[in-house]
Scaffold this active site. Structure first.
Site, PDB file in Angstrom:
ATOM      1  N   LYS A 125       0.839  -1.200   0.000  1.00 58.76           N
ATOM      2  CA  LYS A 125       0.000   0.000   0.000  1.00 58.76           C
ATOM      3  C   LYS A 125       0.874   1.251   0.000  1.00 58.76           C
ATOM      4  O   LYS A 125       2.082   1.192   0.243  1.00 58.76           O
ATOM      5  CB  LYS A 125      -0.916  -0.005   1.228  1.00 58.76           C
ATOM      6  CG  LYS A 125      -0.161   0.033   2.552  1.00 58.76           C
ATOM      7  CD  LYS A 125      -1.105  -0.054   3.738  1.00 58.76           C
ATOM      8  CE  LYS A 125      -0.320  -0.004   5.048  1.00 58.76           C
ATOM      9  NZ  LYS A 125      -1.195  -0.037   6.230  1.00 58.76           N
ATOM     10  N   TYR A 162      16.578  30.878   6.230  1.00 56.42           N
ATOM     11  CA  TYR A 162      15.440  31.690   6.661  1.00 56.42           C
ATOM     12  C   TYR A 162      15.466  31.915   8.166  1.00 56.42           C
ATOM     13  O   TYR A 162      15.662  30.990   8.953  1.00 56.42           O
ATOM     14  CB  TYR A 162      14.124  31.010   6.279  1.00 56.42           C
ATOM     15  CG  TYR A 162      13.834  31.044   4.800  1.00 56.42           C
ATOM     16  CD1 TYR A 162      13.590  32.258   4.153  1.00 56.42           C
ATOM     17  CD2 TYR A 162      13.793  29.876   4.056  1.00 56.42           C
ATOM     18  CE1 TYR A 162      13.319  32.295   2.792  1.00 56.42           C
ATOM     19  CE2 TYR A 162      13.521  29.901   2.691  1.00 56.42           C
ATOM     20  CZ  TYR A 162      13.289  31.118   2.068  1.00 56.42           C
ATOM     21  OH  TYR A 162      13.021  31.148   0.723  1.00 56.42           O
TER      22      TYR A 162
END
Length: 363
Positions: free
Chosen positions: A34, A256
């Protein structure tokens, strides 16, 4: 020089599959593929693991992708079908399904199908997520047995909530609940997933459902119990390249917000990977990557397309050098411990712009 690439080692996948056979020698294997085979590529992984007895998926679309790709072995919908309109699709494509709810049972009872479907009654033994409650299970089972759209015998499955914790008493309680219900019934049984396979041999039964361990990742948080402890090999190497090497002065920030400031003169490397590729934005300074055989720390915030790393003042690393985010030499479990994000999530959340390459012999 390459940008972010996930390299999938066919040999490691096959090795892990054989290791799991050794852990559960008397059980057949449902290879859980999955979520794009936990980020490893659904169809390609299923083909690599062609010795599996069955494939486990979460969604009908995953099952249909396997069928359209030429997979003919049994496929099991672990979450079951979502609507009555799915039932003819299951019949047409020979897909097995879990059944865990009154709504699903009614849909089966009311359907007009060309032939019956092989089903797995899911019992809620203590996970309390999906499954029939024990006090309702006998009546539910009798209705499945009486339903002409259900192939007989009915099979049985459940799921452990704490199988990766060897000292948890919950697993024994769940197993006892499961055993109480299935006693005397003839269908096949499956309750062990990865944690159960490794730690609870008494739970192996007819079929086991290896997921994360098939990809060479341990379900346990303890780094001393990482995959290599169990003889498993990482199937995925996530790597990229240095795209810049820069001189950086003491006292200068990077990235940042200037969240990290150099305490000494050093050399910084910029790596072409970021949260736009699925690398965790929350990875703190100090999270390791592997460059030229040594671990170096991420510094500053993870950007969308780049991370910065402290190479050290004497570093000889050059633009174009390979950078490993996880893989052999740097287990994803270690990165998970640094970032606070589970290894399951790290390997499954890579985005579509990460290139996929497969190495090792094809079957």
């Amino acid at each position: 020089m390459k940008a972010a690439t996930a390299i999938i080692d066919r040999r490691a996948l096959r090795h892990n599959f054989q290791q799991i056979r050794k852990f559960a020698p008397h059980s057949r294997l449902i290879a859980v593929v999955k979520a794009n085979a936990y980020g490893h590529g659904l169809l390609e992984t299923a083909k690599i693991l062609n010795q599996a007895d069955c494939y486990g998926v979460a969604r009908i679309g995953e099952a249909l992708m396997l069928r359209s790709g030429g997979i003919v072995k049994p496929i099991l919908l672990l979450e079951g079908f979502f609507s009555a309109s799915d039932l003819p699709v299951l019949v047409a494509n020979n897909i097995e399904t879990a059944v865990h709810s009154e709504e699903q049972l009614q849909a089966l009872e009311n359907a007009g199908l060309e032939r019956p479907i092989r089903v797995w009654m899911k019992l809620d033994t203590g996970m309390h997520r999906l499954g029939v409650r024990p006090e309702q299970a006998e009546a539910f089972y009798r209705r499945l047995c009486a339903c002409p759209n259900v192939a007989q015998p009915v099979n049985f499955m459940s799921h452990f909530s704490c199988a990766d914790e060897p000292d948890s008493g919950r697993t024994e309680v769940q197993l006892a609940c499961f055993d109480d219900f299935v006693r005397g019934k003839t269908g096949e049984q499956s309750i062990a997933a990865s944690g159960g396979i490794l730690l609870w041999p008494q739970s192996h039964r007819d079929m086991v459902r290896p997921g994360i361990i098939m990809y060479g990742v341990s379900p346990q948080a303890d780094l001393s119990l990482a995959a290599d402890h169990y003889g498993l090999q990482p199937a995925m190497t996530l790597q990229s390249s240095l795209i810049a090497v820069r001189e950086h002065k003491a006292g200068e920030p990077v990235g940042y917000g200037g969240a990290w400031v150099a305490q000494r003169d050093t050399r910084l490397g910029v790596v072409a990977i970021g949260y736009g590729d699925g690398y965790p934005r929350s990875a703190p300074s100090g999270t390791p990557v592997l460059i030229n055989g040594r671990e170096v720390p991420i510094v500053g915030r993870v950007s969308m397309d780049m991370i910065s790393v402290d190479l050290g003042p004497q570093a000889a690393d050059r633009v174009g050098d390979n950078v490993i985010m996880w893989g052999p030499g740097l287990p994803v479990e270690k990165v998970a411990a640094c970032t606070g994000i589970s290894a399951y999530e790290l390997i499954t959340k890579l985005t579509s712009r990460v290139a996929m390459e497969y190495i090792g012999e094809e079957a």
